[in-house]
Design a protein around this motif. Structure first.
Motif, PDB file in Angstrom:
ATOM      1  N   THR A 127      28.808   0.034  -1.701  1.00 36.35           N
ATOM      2  CA  THR A 127      28.223   1.134  -0.943  1.00 36.35           C
ATOM      3  C   THR A 127      26.949   0.596  -0.281  1.00 36.35           C
ATOM      4  N   CYS A 128      26.793   0.849   1.013  1.00 43.38           N
ATOM      5  CA  CYS A 128      25.683   0.228   1.729  1.00 43.38           C
ATOM      6  C   CYS A 128      25.245   1.090   2.910  1.00 43.38           C
ATOM      7  N   ALA A 129      24.101   0.731   3.460  1.00 44.86           N
ATOM      8  CA  ALA A 129      23.551   1.427   4.629  1.00 44.86           C
ATOM      9  C   ALA A 129      22.586   0.502   5.342  1.00 44.86           C
ATOM     10  N   ALA A 130      22.321   0.804   6.590  1.00 44.04           N
ATOM     11  CA  ALA A 130      21.350   0.033   7.358  1.00 44.04           C
ATOM     12  C   ALA A 130      19.930   0.416   6.933  1.00 44.04           C
ATOM     13  N   PRO A 131      18.989  -0.535   6.946  1.00 43.25           N
ATOM     14  CA  PRO A 131      17.601  -0.211   6.585  1.00 43.25           C
ATOM     15  C   PRO A 131      17.041   0.939   7.409  1.00 43.25           C
ATOM     16  N   GLU A 132      17.397   0.999   8.691  1.00 41.79           N
ATOM     17  CA  GLU A 132      16.880   2.063   9.561  1.00 41.79           C
ATOM     18  C   GLU A 132      17.334   3.430   9.072  1.00 41.79           C
ATOM     19  N   TYR A 133      18.597   3.532   8.640  1.00 41.92           N
ATOM     20  CA  TYR A 133      19.113   4.807   8.123  1.00 41.92           C
ATOM     21  C   TYR A 133      18.362   5.204   6.855  1.00 41.92           C
ATOM     22  N   LEU A 134      18.167   4.262   5.929  1.00 43.37           N
ATOM     23  CA  LEU A 134      17.491   4.577   4.669  1.00 43.37           C
ATOM     24  C   LEU A 134      16.041   4.960   4.898  1.00 43.37           C
ATOM     25  N   LYS A 135      15.411   4.342   5.877  1.00 40.73           N
ATOM     26  CA  LYS A 135      14.028   4.708   6.200  1.00 40.73           C
ATOM     27  C   LYS A 135      13.972   6.143   6.699  1.00 40.73           C
TER      28      LYS A 135
END
Length: 300
Positions: free
Chosen positions: A166-174
């Motif tokens: 499970t993963c996400a882009a740093p921009e999304y998490l920010k």
């Protein structure tokens, strides 16, 4: 003790043909030479193996027992000779391969291209599918699969482990925050995978048991590489194979999430139809993959 394998072959030939004369013709020997082979074998075994009359040839009880073992021995010898001959035979002809779409394009095709450069007389035909095809019925020589049903008609050899991340882009998490538990997934945009006519749930290991989580969101895609692209663009969370996002994670383009809840997944395997003799093109292609991945899968 058996001093001459040729004596065993002569005995089996006589038993099969029920005739010294026919056996001699098939072996390209004289009738007396075949008779001497069988007599020598009986002397070595210290027992009579064949009843002989002027009209018929038949096995004794001991001869029948020895015959059953002898045919297996000769079969093993023939297999060994064939295997050695195959090792010195260059692969040639059409090699039909079936691979998963993303895994095949990213990690199998580079191996295949180097294999074809080394063995130019091989002509490869590759099909890409995330379905589990009937490789026997479809005439496929070898396939790479992630998991899949067991099939007694197939030989299966493990190539590498498989992880779903499970993963996400740093921009999304920010922008949206980082989920810490499975239940917090409901607060996030999730990119779904549609396969075989329906949505594929995300898989986790929670409290010692498996847990599948349905994916609700406004974007479902039928191609895992498109899901990766959307995830990189910050559209939402995704659950994808390590073979697809491992490099993105190593280079910081994606961030792994909920790693403590990852479950053991079926491995990446190579499968091929069960045959007495595996052709050089199949054997050497499998060996090429295993050699290149010997130190670990390229996405590990």
């Amino acid at each position: 003790m058996l001093d001459h394998l040729g004596d065993v072959r002569a005995f089996v030939r006589v038993a099969d043909d029920q005739s010294f004369t026919l056996a001699a013709e098939r072996l390209g020997l004289s009738r007396s030479a075949v008779g001497k082979c069988v007599a020598r074998l009986e002397d070595n075994m210290a027992t009579r193996l064949i009843h002989r009359t002027t009209r018929s040839v038949s096995l004794t009880e001991e001869g029948q027992l020895f015959y059953e073992h002898a045919i297996r021995i000769l079969s093993e010898v023939d297999d060994a000779e064939f295997a050695l001959a195959q090792r010195h035979q260059a692969p040639r002809g059409r090699l039909r391969i079936d691979v998963p779409i993303a895994l095949g394009r990213l990690h199998i095709l580079p191996v295949l291209q180097r294999f074809l450069n080394r063995w130019p007389e091989v002509e490869a035909e590759v099909s890409f599918s995330d379905e589990y095809r009937d490789i026997v019925g479809d005439g496929i020589d070898v396939a790479v699969r992630i998991g899949g049903p067991t099939d007694s008609r197939l030989v299966r050899r493990v190539l590498a482990s498989h992880r779903l991340i499970t993963c996400a882009a740093p921009e999304y998490l920010k922008r949206r925050g980082t989920p810490r538990t499975i239940d917090e997934l409901t607060r996030h945009d999730r990119i779904g995978f549609k396969h075989a006519g329906g949505p594929v749930p995300w898989h986790y290991r929670v409290g010692g048991g498996d847990r599948d989580v349905g994916v609700q969101g406004n974007l479902r895609l039928g191609n895992t590489e498109a899901i990766r692209d959307a995830c990189l663009a910050g559209t939402g969370l995704a659950q994808l194979g390590a073979f697809l996002v491992g490099r993105d994670i190593r280079e910081g383009r994606l961030v792994p999430l909920l790693e403590e809840f990852e479950r053991d997944e079926p491995p990446v395997c190579v499968v091929y139809p069960t045959r007495k003799h595996v052709s050089p093109k199949v054997r050497l292609f499998i060996e090429a993959i295993r050699a290149e991945w010997a130190a670990g899968a390229p996405w590990a």
